[in-house]
Design an enzyme around this catalytic site. Structure first.
Site, PDB file in Angstrom:
ATOM      1  N   HIS A  89       0.843  -1.203   0.000  1.00 38.64           N
ATOM      2  CA  HIS A  89       0.000   0.000   0.000  1.00 38.64           C
ATOM      3  C   HIS A  89       0.877   1.252   0.000  1.00 38.64           C
ATOM      4  O   HIS A  89       0.687   2.156  -0.811  1.00 38.64           O
ATOM      5  CB  HIS A  89      -0.923   0.000   1.232  1.00 38.64           C
ATOM      6  CG  HIS A  89      -1.518   1.338   1.568  1.00 38.64           C
ATOM      7  ND1 HIS A  89      -2.547   1.895   0.840  1.00 38.64           N
ATOM      8  CD2 HIS A  89      -1.229   2.241   2.537  1.00 38.64           C
ATOM      9  CE1 HIS A  89      -2.861   3.082   1.358  1.00 38.64           C
ATOM     10  NE2 HIS A  89      -2.073   3.314   2.391  1.00 38.64           N
ATOM     11  N   ASP A 118       6.231  21.125 -26.777  1.00 38.75           N
ATOM     12  CA  ASP A 118       6.177  19.790 -26.180  1.00 38.75           C
ATOM     13  C   ASP A 118       7.244  19.725 -25.103  1.00 38.75           C
ATOM     14  O   ASP A 118       7.941  20.705 -24.862  1.00 38.75           O
ATOM     15  CB  ASP A 118       6.439  18.709 -27.250  1.00 38.75           C
ATOM     16  CG  ASP A 118       5.860  17.355 -26.824  1.00 38.75           C
ATOM     17  OD1 ASP A 118       6.012  16.989 -25.646  1.00 38.75           O
ATOM     18  OD2 ASP A 118       5.250  16.679 -27.670  1.00 38.75           O
ATOM     19  N   TRP A 154       7.183  -0.041   3.810  1.00 35.71           N
ATOM     20  CA  TRP A 154       7.707   0.618   2.607  1.00 35.71           C
ATOM     21  C   TRP A 154       9.095   1.190   2.872  1.00 35.71           C
ATOM     22  O   TRP A 154       9.840   1.466   1.951  1.00 35.71           O
ATOM     23  CB  TRP A 154       6.742   1.710   2.108  1.00 35.71           C
ATOM     24  CG  TRP A 154       6.913   3.055   2.756  1.00 35.71           C
ATOM     25  CD1 TRP A 154       6.388   3.456   3.946  1.00 35.71           C
ATOM     26  CD2 TRP A 154       7.665   4.174   2.253  1.00 35.71           C
ATOM     27  NE1 TRP A 154       6.767   4.743   4.215  1.00 35.71           N
ATOM     28  CE2 TRP A 154       7.552   5.207   3.200  1.00 35.71           C
ATOM     29  CE3 TRP A 154       8.427   4.399   1.111  1.00 35.71           C
ATOM     30  CZ2 TRP A 154       8.169   6.448   3.039  1.00 35.71           C
ATOM     31  CZ3 TRP A 154       9.044   5.644   0.960  1.00 35.71           C
ATOM     32  CH2 TRP A 154       8.909   6.643   1.915  1.00 35.71           C
ATOM     33  N   SER A 182      12.413   5.590 -14.004  1.00 32.15           N
ATOM     34  CA  SER A 182      11.300   6.340 -14.587  1.00 32.15           C
ATOM     35  C   SER A 182      11.243   7.755 -14.008  1.00 32.15           C
ATOM     36  O   SER A 182      11.134   8.732 -14.749  1.00 32.15           O
ATOM     37  CB  SER A 182       9.993   5.594 -14.319  1.00 32.15           C
ATOM     38  OG  SER A 182       8.909   6.442 -14.518  1.00 32.15           O
ATOM     39  N   SER A 183      11.343   7.856 -12.680  1.00 33.21           N
ATOM     40  CA  SER A 183      11.276   9.187 -12.060  1.00 33.21           C
ATOM     41  C   SER A 183      12.428  10.060 -12.502  1.00 33.21           C
ATOM     42  O   SER A 183      12.254  11.252 -12.738  1.00 33.21           O
ATOM     43  CB  SER A 183      11.341   9.075 -10.542  1.00 33.21           C
ATOM     44  OG  SER A 183      10.242   8.391 -10.066  1.00 33.21           O
ATOM     45  N   HIS A 266      13.627  11.768   3.207  1.00 35.78           N
ATOM     46  CA  HIS A 266      13.049  13.051   3.574  1.00 35.78           C
ATOM     47  C   HIS A 266      12.857  13.977   2.390  1.00 35.78           C
ATOM     48  O   HIS A 266      11.773  14.524   2.223  1.00 35.78           O
ATOM     49  CB  HIS A 266      13.736  13.727   4.748  1.00 35.78           C
ATOM     50  CG  HIS A 266      12.762  14.680   5.361  1.00 35.78           C
ATOM     51  ND1 HIS A 266      11.747  14.266   6.184  1.00 35.78           N
ATOM     52  CD2 HIS A 266      12.528  15.988   5.121  1.00 35.78           C
ATOM     53  CE1 HIS A 266      10.955  15.281   6.444  1.00 35.78           C
ATOM     54  NE2 HIS A 266      11.400  16.340   5.817  1.00 35.78           N
ATOM     55  N   GLU A 268      12.250  13.004  -0.431  1.00 33.46           N
ATOM     56  CA  GLU A 268      11.120  12.351  -1.102  1.00 33.46           C
ATOM     57  C   GLU A 268       9.781  12.903  -0.597  1.00 33.46           C
ATOM     58  O   GLU A 268       8.850  13.111  -1.372  1.00 33.46           O
ATOM     59  CB  GLU A 268      11.199  10.840  -0.865  1.00 33.46           C
ATOM     60  CG  GLU A 268       9.958  10.053  -1.248  1.00 33.46           C
ATOM     61  CD  GLU A 268       9.692   9.995  -2.739  1.00 33.46           C
ATOM     62  OE1 GLU A 268      10.647  10.224  -3.509  1.00 33.46           O
ATOM     63  OE2 GLU A 268       8.542   9.749  -3.132  1.00 33.46           O
ATOM     64  N   TYR A 270       9.207  15.849   0.335  1.00 31.68           N
ATOM     65  CA  TYR A 270       8.971  17.150  -0.298  1.00 31.68           C
ATOM     66  C   TYR A 270       8.718  16.996  -1.783  1.00 31.68           C
ATOM     67  O   TYR A 270       8.026  17.818  -2.380  1.00 31.68           O
ATOM     68  CB  TYR A 270      10.117  18.106   0.010  1.00 31.68           C
ATOM     69  CG  TYR A 270      10.130  18.419   1.480  1.00 31.68           C
ATOM     70  CD1 TYR A 270       9.067  19.113   2.038  1.00 31.68           C
ATOM     71  CD2 TYR A 270      11.124  17.962   2.327  1.00 31.68           C
ATOM     72  CE1 TYR A 270       9.010  19.355   3.390  1.00 31.68           C
ATOM     73  CE2 TYR A 270      11.071  18.200   3.680  1.00 31.68           C
ATOM     74  CZ  TYR A 270      10.017  18.896   4.213  1.00 31.68           C
ATOM     75  OH  TYR A 270       9.950  19.120   5.555  1.00 31.68           O
ATOM     76  N   SER A 281      -1.006  27.307  -5.417  1.00 30.35           N
ATOM     77  CA  SER A 281      -0.647  28.688  -5.758  1.00 30.35           C
ATOM     78  C   SER A 281      -1.209  29.108  -7.111  1.00 30.35           C
ATOM     79  O   SER A 281      -1.230  30.292  -7.429  1.00 30.35           O
ATOM     80  CB  SER A 281       0.875  28.846  -5.768  1.00 30.35           C
ATOM     81  OG  SER A 281       1.404  28.436  -4.537  1.00 30.35           O
ATOM     82  N   HIS A 315      15.612  13.001  11.729  1.00 29.37           N
ATOM     83  CA  HIS A 315      14.477  13.144  12.659  1.00 29.37           C
ATOM     84  C   HIS A 315      13.529  11.952  12.541  1.00 29.37           C
ATOM     85  O   HIS A 315      12.608  11.824  13.328  1.00 29.37           O
ATOM     86  CB  HIS A 315      13.751  14.481  12.469  1.00 29.37           C
ATOM     87  CG  HIS A 315      13.020  14.651  11.178  1.00 29.37           C
ATOM     88  ND1 HIS A 315      12.941  15.843  10.521  1.00 29.37           N
ATOM     89  CD2 HIS A 315      12.341  13.778  10.407  1.00 29.37           C
ATOM     90  CE1 HIS A 315      12.230  15.697   9.420  1.00 29.37           C
ATOM     91  NE2 HIS A 315      11.858  14.457   9.325  1.00 29.37           N
ATOM     92  N   HIS A 316      13.752  11.099  11.551  1.00 25.67           N
ATOM     93  CA  HIS A 316      12.973   9.866  11.473  1.00 25.67           C
ATOM     94  C   HIS A 316      13.568   8.783  12.370  1.00 25.67           C
ATOM     95  O   HIS A 316      13.032   7.689  12.445  1.00 25.67           O
ATOM     96  CB  HIS A 316      12.939   9.337  10.030  1.00 25.67           C
ATOM     97  CG  HIS A 316      12.251  10.271   9.071  1.00 25.67           C
ATOM     98  ND1 HIS A 316      10.924  10.193   8.801  1.00 25.67           N
ATOM     99  CD2 HIS A 316      12.719  11.312   8.350  1.00 25.67           C
ATOM    100  CE1 HIS A 316      10.593  11.137   7.924  1.00 25.67           C
ATOM    101  NE2 HIS A 316      11.658  11.826   7.640  1.00 25.67           N
ATOM    102  N   THR A 341       7.519  26.928   5.307  1.00 24.61           N
ATOM    103  CA  THR A 341       6.212  26.310   5.067  1.00 24.61           C
ATOM    104  C   THR A 341       5.117  27.250   5.556  1.00 24.61           C
ATOM    105  O   THR A 341       4.095  27.437   4.886  1.00 24.61           O
ATOM    106  CB  THR A 341       6.116  24.963   5.801  1.00 24.61           C
ATOM    107  OG1 THR A 341       7.312  24.237   5.543  1.00 24.61           O
ATOM    108  CG2 THR A 341       4.936  24.162   5.311  1.00 24.61           C
ATOM    109  N   LYS A 344       4.384  30.028   3.153  1.00 23.57           N
ATOM    110  CA  LYS A 344       3.499  29.633   2.057  1.00 23.57           C
ATOM    111  C   LYS A 344       2.043  29.734   2.466  1.00 23.57           C
ATOM    112  O   LYS A 344       1.215  30.316   1.758  1.00 23.57           O
ATOM    113  CB  LYS A 344       3.804  28.207   1.612  1.00 23.57           C
ATOM    114  CG  LYS A 344       5.137  28.128   0.926  1.00 23.57           C
ATOM    115  CD  LYS A 344       5.306  26.799   0.267  1.00 23.57           C
ATOM    116  CE  LYS A 344       6.266  26.920  -0.886  1.00 23.57           C
ATOM    117  NZ  LYS A 344       5.685  27.536  -2.050  1.00 23.57           N
ATOM    118  N   ARG A 463       2.093   1.629  15.084  1.00 24.88           N
ATOM    119  CA  ARG A 463       1.670   1.441  13.701  1.00 24.88           C
ATOM    120  C   ARG A 463       2.074   0.042  13.242  1.00 24.88           C
ATOM    121  O   ARG A 463       2.818  -0.649  13.924  1.00 24.88           O
ATOM    122  CB  ARG A 463       2.284   2.511  12.793  1.00 24.88           C
ATOM    123  CG  ARG A 463       3.785   2.459  12.718  1.00 24.88           C
ATOM    124  CD  ARG A 463       4.361   3.692  12.057  1.00 24.88           C
ATOM    125  NE  ARG A 463       4.249   3.623  10.602  1.00 24.88           N
ATOM    126  CZ  ARG A 463       5.079   4.240   9.756  1.00 24.88           C
ATOM    127  NH1 ARG A 463       6.081   4.961  10.223  1.00 24.88           N
ATOM    128  NH2 ARG A 463       4.916   4.144   8.464  1.00 24.88           N
TER     129      ARG A 463
END
Lengths: 539, 382, 217
Positions: A89, A118, A154, A182-183, A266, A268, A270, A281, A315-316, A341, A344, A463
Site C-alpha cells: 500500500h 512539447d 515501505w 522512470s522518475s 526526507h 522524497e 517534499y 498557488s 528526525h525519522h 512552510t 506559504k 503502527r
C-alpha cells in the site's frame, strides 16, 4: 501568478478550432497511439490514468488493512499478509499514485504554461512512462510468490528486508529500480524543458509557480532517486551476494541503512508536496480574483524547503540511539522548515484576503488542502521535538500526520488540479453535482478516517500492527468506517472523470474560469493536440 | 476589531476540545499519558505546550482565512483589491514564527539534556529483543528470563472473550524497584525491535549487534504496559512489554526469590538428566511445548508457511537418521532466520520432548526418542 | 498508415534501442541532459560513499558505539588516579552460534591511562569447526572513542575446532581525555559464526591445526 501573459502570439492554427485535431497534424488512432505517443498531452493523460488506477489498487489494500483493524482480534487476514498489505500500500501510493500523478500534471501543463510545443525529450518521455506499468506489475506479482510479497514496510529497514526477508525481495528491488529510473527520466525531462524551452520573455521569475515548484522537485528527484537506487542495491547485495553493508557480523551497521534511506526519504516527502504547493498557488489566485501574494517569497520558500530537506533526515530516527548533539541538531533543523512552510500558508491566506472569492470545486479542494495540510504540518512540528518524538515515534500519531500531509495534502491537491484543468483538457465542464458529492463525501470521510488516528496514536497504539488492545477498539471502528467511506467516495470521482472523458457536459471557453491567468488559458479548450508550435511572446 | 471577534469566536468553539484534552488523565484514550517518572511528566508538559501553541496558530490562521472567505466572497459583492506583496508583513511572518520556534526549542532542549543522564544507575537490566519476545537479564543478579505474550491464541482468533489486558499481558513481566535509577541496555538477536513503555517515556531501538541504553526512575509502584514499536516481522503486534514497579524492599525480596528459583531450576534440570522419560510422557510434554512455542510459525500441523516458515512435517532435519542437526537447530537456532536459539527458553527435558514430538507427529514416524541427557551432550560437546 | 505515424513509430523504436535521447537539432538539450546525468551518476555514487562517510563520522563522534578495529599503540601516559572508571563486559552469541562465550572478568575498575587486561573464555561444543568474529559495541557511544585496545580477539577471525576451548585476551587503556561525566560504560561483544563467509584458506588452516586445549581453568 505574477507573470505578465497579457499578450500571446499563439500559433494561428491552434486558434479558433474546437476540434481535437488541427489540420496538418494527424493523430494516430487506437492502442498504438498510446503506446508510441511522444505527445506531452497523451503522456500526461497516460500518467494520470495510471496514477488513478494505482490509487484505486493501493486504496483497495488500505481497505483490507482497515477491514482487519475494524475490530480487535484476527479475522480477515493473517499477520504476514497484513504486513504485505501495509508495505505494498505504501509503495504503491508513494511511487505509483502520487508521484506519477504529479508527473502527469507536469507533462500536461509545463509545456502549456511556459509556451513550449512539447517536452524537450519526447521519446524519453514515452519511455519513462511505459516502464512504469512493468515496475508495478513486478511489484504486484511479488505478492503471488511463495511466501508472499515484501512484508517489511515501505521503509524496508535492514535486516528485516535483507537477511530476514522472503524470496520476493529481488522482485521488490528490481521494481524499485525501474520506478527510480522512470522518475529520474521524468525529472530530467522537466528540467531540460524548463531550462531550454521557455517562450521568449518567459523569464524565470515570470514562470507560474507550478512550473517553479516542479523545477525544484525535479532537482530533488535527480538528487535523491539515485540514492534510493543505491540503497536498494545494497539491500540486494546484502541479501544475495554476501556483502555486509547492514549486517553487524560482517562489520556493517543496520542503522546505516536508515541513514541512507532517510537521506533519500526526507527529500522524497517534499517531492510529494512541493508540486502540490504549486497547484494551490495557481488555484487560490484564480478564485480569489487577485494576484498571488508574495510570488518571490513563494519561490524562495520552496527553494529553502528543498535545501533544508537534505539536513533533517535523522528526525525519522531519534529512537535509534543518537548522541544528544545530533538529536539537538536534527530537531532544530526540522523546526526551521516550519518557517518557509508557514510563509506559504500565510501567502495563500493573504492572497484570499480582500479578494473576491468564489467557491468552485477546485477552490473547495484548495481550501480543504490549506486547512488540512496545515493540521498535518502542525503535527509535524510536534513530531520534530525530540523528547516528545520518543513517545510519538512509530505510533498512529505518525500515521495520522503523514496521511494528513499526503492524502489531504498531496492527493487533494491532485484532485484540485484535475478539477481545475479538466475542462481545459476535455473542452467540457465536468458534472458539478457529482463533483460536489465527491468533495463533501471525501472531506467528511477523510477526517473521520485520519483524525481519530491522532488519538489512538497518543494513547499508545503502534503502527503496522494487525491487532490491537481493547482500549483502541472504539476509535478504530470509526477509522475503518471513515476509510470505507473515503474509498467509496473515490468511485464518484472515477465516474466523474469517465463522464468527462466521454465529452459530456457544457462546452467551455478558452479561459474556463473567470480570473484564470496564464498561457494555458489562452489556447482553445480543449487544448489542441499541438500547441505553441510557434512560441508565444510573453511581455 | 472584527477580526479579533472572529478569532475569539473560533476559540470559544474549540473549548469542548480543550476540556476533552484536559480531562485526559492517566490512562487516557485520546492523549499521551503523563506517566510515572519525572522525565515522562516533563515530556507530557512539552507535548501539551506544543499542542496548545499549534492550536493557537491554527485558530489564528484559519480564523483569518474564514474571515476572508466570509467577508471577501464574491457572492457578497466583494471587489478584489490589487495588492500582492508587502515587505513588512512578509518579514513579520518570517520572524515571528522563528521566535515561536525558539520558545519551543528551549524547553525541548532542556528536557533532552535531562534525558541524557549518565550518572551511575542503581540497577542495570539487559533487554534483548528477538522475534517475537523480550528477554531480560539482571546484570547485578543471577536472574534472567524471557517474557512472552500471555494472551491465549483463542482470544486472538475470537474464540474466547478478550480479557482486560488483551495483547498487553506477558507470562513474566520485568520487575524493577521504584525510586531507583534503572538502566536498560537494549539490543537484539535478529531484526530491529523497539522497547517502549509509554509511562516511562522510554522508547529505544534494539539494534542487532549493537547496544543502546535508556534509563528510568519510577515514582509510583504499579504495572506499566507497552509494546514493540518497530516493525519486526509477522508477530510485531504480539510482543508486549510489561513492567512491574515495586517498592525497593519488595523488589529485594523478589530478586532473592528469583535467584533461588533459578538455582532450584538448575538443580532440577541436573536431576532430570539422569532420568529417562517414556514415549508417552515425551509426546505429551512435546505437544504442549510445540503448541505454545513452535506452532506460531511452523503451524500446529507442522506444515509451516510456504516460503516463510519451513515445514517440519517430512523435513530432512526432522526425519533424518542423524539426530544432531535436529538438536542443533533447536538448541542454537539458525542465523539469519526467525529460528532462534531455544537453549535458554526451554529446559533440556522440554527440548528433548519437543524433538521427540516433532520426529513422531504428523506422519514423521521415525520412532526416535530423545532424552534430556542427549541434549546435554550436544550442548556441552560431549 | 500515414507517413507521420510511421515516423513516430520509427522514432520510438529508435528510442527503445537506446539511440541518443535528444535529437541532433537540439544540441542545447544534449548538454543539459549530460550535466543532469552527471548529477544522477554522482548521487548514485554518493549513496555508496555514505557507507565510508558514515564510518568516518562514527569514528569521530562515536555515534554507533563501535570501538576501533585496529590495535592502538600504547604510549606511556600519566595515569589519572583522580578518578576510576567502571567497565562492564557483556558477552553474547548470535543466533545459530553454538559457542560458549563468557567474560572471565565481568567488571573492571581502572584509572584512565592505566593498562588493563581481561580474558574471555570460549568453547566450541559443536561437532564442526567454526570460525568466529566478535563485534564490539560500547554504550554510551561517546565512550567508544576513548577505549584504546592494544590487543583484542575482535581484531581478527577466531577459529576453533570442534570441542576445543580457548581463552582470548583483550588489553586496553582508557584515554584520560574521557569526558568527566562518564564514570562507567559497558562493552558488549557479540560472537558471530562466519565460517560460511570465511576464506577457504582459513577453513583449511583451521582443520589442519592440531587440537590444542589451551584453556587455563
Amino acid at each position: 501568478m505574477s507573470t505578465a501573459t497579457d499578450t500571446v502570439n499563439t500559433n494561428p492554427d491552434s486558434h479558433g478550432h474546437d476540434s481535437h485535431d488541427d489540420h496538418h497534424h494527424h493523430i494516430p488512432k487506437g492502442l498504438m497511439r498510446w503506446v508510441l505517443t511522444t505527445n506531452h498531452k497523451d503522456i500526461g493523460t497516460l500518467y494520470l490514468w495510471f496514477a488513478f488506477i494505482m490509487f484505486l489498487v493501493g486504496g483497495a489494500m488500505a481497505m483490507v488493512i482497515r477491514a482487519e483493524l475494524f475490530q480487535p482480534g484476527l479475522q480477515i487476514v493473517e499477520p504476514n499478509f497484513f504486513n504485505q498489505m501495509t508495505t505494498v500500500h505504501g509503495l504503491i501510493m508513494v511511487f505509483g499514485a502520487v508521484m506519477p500523478a504529479f508527473t502527469g500534471l507536469a507533462n500536461w501543463l509545463i509545456p502549456m504554461m511556459i509556451g513550449a510545443p512539447d517536452m524537450a525529450l519526447p521519446r524519453m518521455n514515452n519511455w519513462s512512462f511505459w516502464i512504469l506499468p512493468f515496475a508495478f506489475l513486478i511489484l504486484l506479482s511479488s505478492l503471488f510468490v511463495e511466501g508472499g510479497g515484501p512484508a517489511f514496510g515501505w521503509t524496508f529497514y535492514a535486516p528485516l528486508s535483507t537477511t530476514y526477508s522472503g524470496d520476493s525481495t529481488a522482485l521488490f528491488v528490481f521494481s524499485v529500480h525501474i520506478m527510480g529510473i522512470s522518475s529520474i527520466m521524468g525529472a530530467i525531462n522537466v528540467i531540460v524543458t524548463i531550462f531550454n524551452m521557455r517562450a521568449p520573455g518567459m523569464t524565470y521569475m515570470k514562470m507560474p509557480l507550478f512550473v517553479w515548484t516542479w523545477l525544484i522537485t525535479a532537482f530533488l528527484l535527480i538528487a535523491v532517486m539515485p540514492v534510493l537506487a543505491g540503497v536498494v542495491t545494497m539491500v540486494l547485495t546484502d541479501k544475495y551476494f554476501g556483502t555486509s553493508f547492514f549486517d553487524a557480523a560482517g562489520g556493517g551497521d543496520p542503522v546505516l541503512f536508515q541513514h541512507i534511506f532517510w537521506f533519500f526519504g526526507h527529500p522524497e516527502v517534499y517531492i510529494m508536496i512541493l508540486p502540490a504547493f504549486g497547484i494551490i498557488s495557481q488555484i487560490v489566485p484564480t478564485f480569489s480574483r487577485k494576484k498571488l501574494f508574495g510570488y518571490a517569497s513563494m519561490v524562495y520558500a520552496t527553494a529553502s524547503i528543498a535545501l533544508l530537506s537534505f539536513i533533517v533526515w535523522a528526525h525519522h530516527m531519534f529512537t535509534t540511539g543518537m548522541p544528544v548533539f545530533a538529536e539537538m541538531f536534527f530537531m532544530i533543523a526540522t523546526m526551521i522548515i516550519a518557517v518557509p512552510t508557514g510563509v506559504k500558508v500565510f501567502n495563500w491566506v493573504a492572497t484570499m484576503w480582500r479578494g473576491s472569492i468564489s467557491f468552485e470545486i477546485p477552490m473547495l479542494f484548495a481550501i480543504a488542502f490549506i486547512i488540512l495540510f496545515t493540521i498535518g504540518g502542525l503535527s509535524g512540528l510536534m513530531l520534530a521535538i525530540t523528547p516528545v518524538d520518543f513517545q510519538y515515534h512509530d505510533t498512529y500519531f505518525v500515521v495520522a500526520h503523514f496521511h494528513y500531509v499526503l492524502v489531504t495534502g498531496a492527493v487533494f491537491s491532485i484532485m484540485a488540479a484535475v478539477y481545475y484543468w479538466l475542462p481545459k483538457w476535455t473542452g467540457r465542464m465536468f458534472d458539478i453535482t457529482l463533483a460536489k458529492w465527491h468533495f463533501w463525501c471525501s472531506l467528511i470521510s477523510v477526517n473521520v478516517l485520519f483524525f481519530p488516528m491522532h488519538f489512538v496514536g497518543l494513547a499508545g497504539m503502534p503502527r503496522r500492527i494487525p491487532d490491537y488492545a481493547l482500549q483502541f477498539a472504539d476509535f478504530n471502528k470509526w477509522i475503518s468506517v471513515g476509510g470505507f467511506a473515503f474509498g467509496l467516495s473515490q468511485l464518484i470521482f472515477l465516474a466523474l472523470v469517465i463522464k468527462a472523458c466521454r465529452k459530456k457536459g457544457e462546452k467551455v471557453s478558452s479561459q474556463v474560469w473567470e480570473g484564470a491567468e496564464g498561457l494555458e488559458w489562452e489556447i482553445p479548450s480543449p487544448a489542441p493536440y499541438h500547441t505553441f508550435d510557434t512560441p508565444p511572446t510573453v511581455k | 476589531m472584527k477580526f479579533l471577534q472572529t478569532a475569539f469566536g473560533a476559540l470559544l468553539l474549540s473549548t469542548p476540545i480543550m476540556s476533552l484534552a484536559q480531562s485526559a488523565s492517566e490512562r487516557s484514550n485520546i492523549n499521551l499519558r503523563p506517566g510515572v517518572t519525572d522525565i515522562s511528566q516533563q515530556v507530557f508538559g512539552l507535548h501539551m505546550m506544543m499542542f496548545w501553541i499549534c492550536v493557537a496558530i491554527a485558530v489564528i490562521v484559519f480564523g483569518v482565512m474564514f474571515y476572508a472567505m466570509i467577508k471577501h466572497r464574491k457572492s457578497a459583492g466583494a471587489k478584489p483589491a490589487n495588492f500582492h506583496e508587502n515587505v513588512k508583513v512578509e518579514i513579520a511572518w518570517t520572524v515571528v514564527p522563528f521566535l515561536i520556534l525558539i520558545a519551543m526549542a528551549v524547553p525541548a532542549a532542556s528536557t533532552l539534556l535531562d534525558m541524557e543522564d549518565v550518572s551511575k544507575p542503581d540497577l542495570t537490566v539487559l533487554v534483548t529483543g528477538s522475534q517475537w519476545k523480550w528477554h531480560y537479564k539482571y546484570m547485578d543478579n543471577d536472574v534472567e528470563f524471557f517474557s512472552t505474550l500471555a494472551t491465549q491464541p483463542e482470544q486472538i482468533r475470537n474464540k474466547f472473550t478478550k480479557s482486560e489486558n488483551y495483547l498487553l499481558e506477558v507470562d513474566r513481566p520485568l520487575v524493577i524497584p521504584t525510586g531507583k535509577k534503572v538502566r536498560f541496555l537494549i539490543t537484539s538477536d535478529d531484526v530491529i525491535h523497539s522497547w517502549w513503555v509509554p509511562d516511562f517515556a522510554v522508547k529505544k531501538d534494539a539494534n542487532p549487534g549493537f547496544i543502546n541504553e535508556a534509563w528510568t526512575n519510577v515514582n509510583e509502584p504499579g504495572v506499566y504496559r507497552g509494546q514493540c514499536a518497530e516493525l519486526c516481522g509477522k508477530d510485531h503486534g504480539f510482543m508486549p512489554v510489561v513492567v512491574i514497579a515495586m517498592e525497593p524492599e519488595e523488589y529485594e525480596a523478589w530478586i532473592v526469590e528469583q535467584e533461588a528459583i533459578a538455582q532450584r531450576a538448575r538443580e532440577e534440570e541436573q536431576r532430570l538428566l539422569a532420568m529417562n522419560m517414556s514415549m508417552e510422557e515425551l509426546m505429551t510434554t512435546g505437544k504442549q511445548v510445540y503448541d505454545s512455542v513452535c506452532a506460531a510459525c511452523h503451524m500446529p500441523n507442522g506444515e509451516g508457511l510456504a516460503g516463510v516458515f519451513p515445514a517440519i512435517k517430512g523435513s530432512a532435519i526432522a526425519t533424518g537418521d542423524d539426530l544432531n542437526p535436529h538438536i542443533d537447530i533447536i538448541v542454537y537456532g539458525k542465523a539469519g532466520t526467525a529460528m532462534q536459539s531455544f537453549a535458554k527458553q526451554l529446559t533440556m527435558s522440554e527440548i528433548a520432548a519437543v524433538i521427540t514430538y516433532q520426529r513422531n507427529a504428523w506422519g514423521n514416524n521415525t520412532g526416535d526418542m530423545v532424552q534430556a541427557k542427549d541434549i546435554n551432550a550436544v550442548m556441552n560437546g560431549e | 498508415m500515414s507517413d507521420k505515424q510511421m515516423q513516430t513509430e520509427e522514432q520510438t523504436s529508435k528510442a527503445i534501442e537506446g539511440q541518443p535521447k535528444s535529437s541532433a537539432s537540439e544540441p542545447k538539450h544534449g548538454k543539459t541532459v549530460a550535466k543532469l546525468l552527471f548529477v544522477v551518476v554522482g548521487m548514485f555514487g554518493f549513496g555508496f560513499a555514505l557507507v565510508p562517510l558514515y564510518e568516518v563520522f562514527c569514528e569521530i563522534t562515536g555515534i554507533n558505539g563501535k570501538t576501533n578495529d585496529e590495535a592502538a599503540v600504547y604510549v606511556p601516559i600519566d595515569v589519572d588516579t583522580s578518578r576510576t572508571i567502571t567497565v562492564d563486559f557483556i558477552t553474547r552469541t548470535n543466533t545459530g552460534m553454538p559457542w560458549e562465550f563468557e567474560a572471565q572478568t565481568k567488571r573492571v575498575e581502572v584509572n584512565p591511562g592505566e593498562m588493563a587486561q581481561v580474558s574471555f573464555y570460549v568453547k566450541n561444543p559443536a561437532s564442526r569447526d567454526i570460525i568466529a568474529q566478535a563485534i564490539p559495541s560500547v554504550t554510551p557511544g561517546t565512550a567508544a572513542l576513548y577505549v584504546n585496545k592494544t590487543e583484542c580477539f575482535c581484531f581478527k577471525h577466531q577459529p576453533l575446532k570442534a570441542g576445543d576451548e580457548a581463552v582470548m585476551p583483550m588489553t586496553f587503556y582508557i584515554d584520560p581525555q574521557l569526558p568527566d561525566n562518564i564514570s562507567f560504560f559497558t562493552l558488549q561483544y557479540t560472537l558471530y559464526d562466519i565460517t560460511a563467509n570465511a576464506d577457504a584458506s582459513e577453513v583449511v588452516a583451521m582443520s589442519n591445526a592440531p587440537n590444542i586445549i589451551n584453556a587455563n581453568n
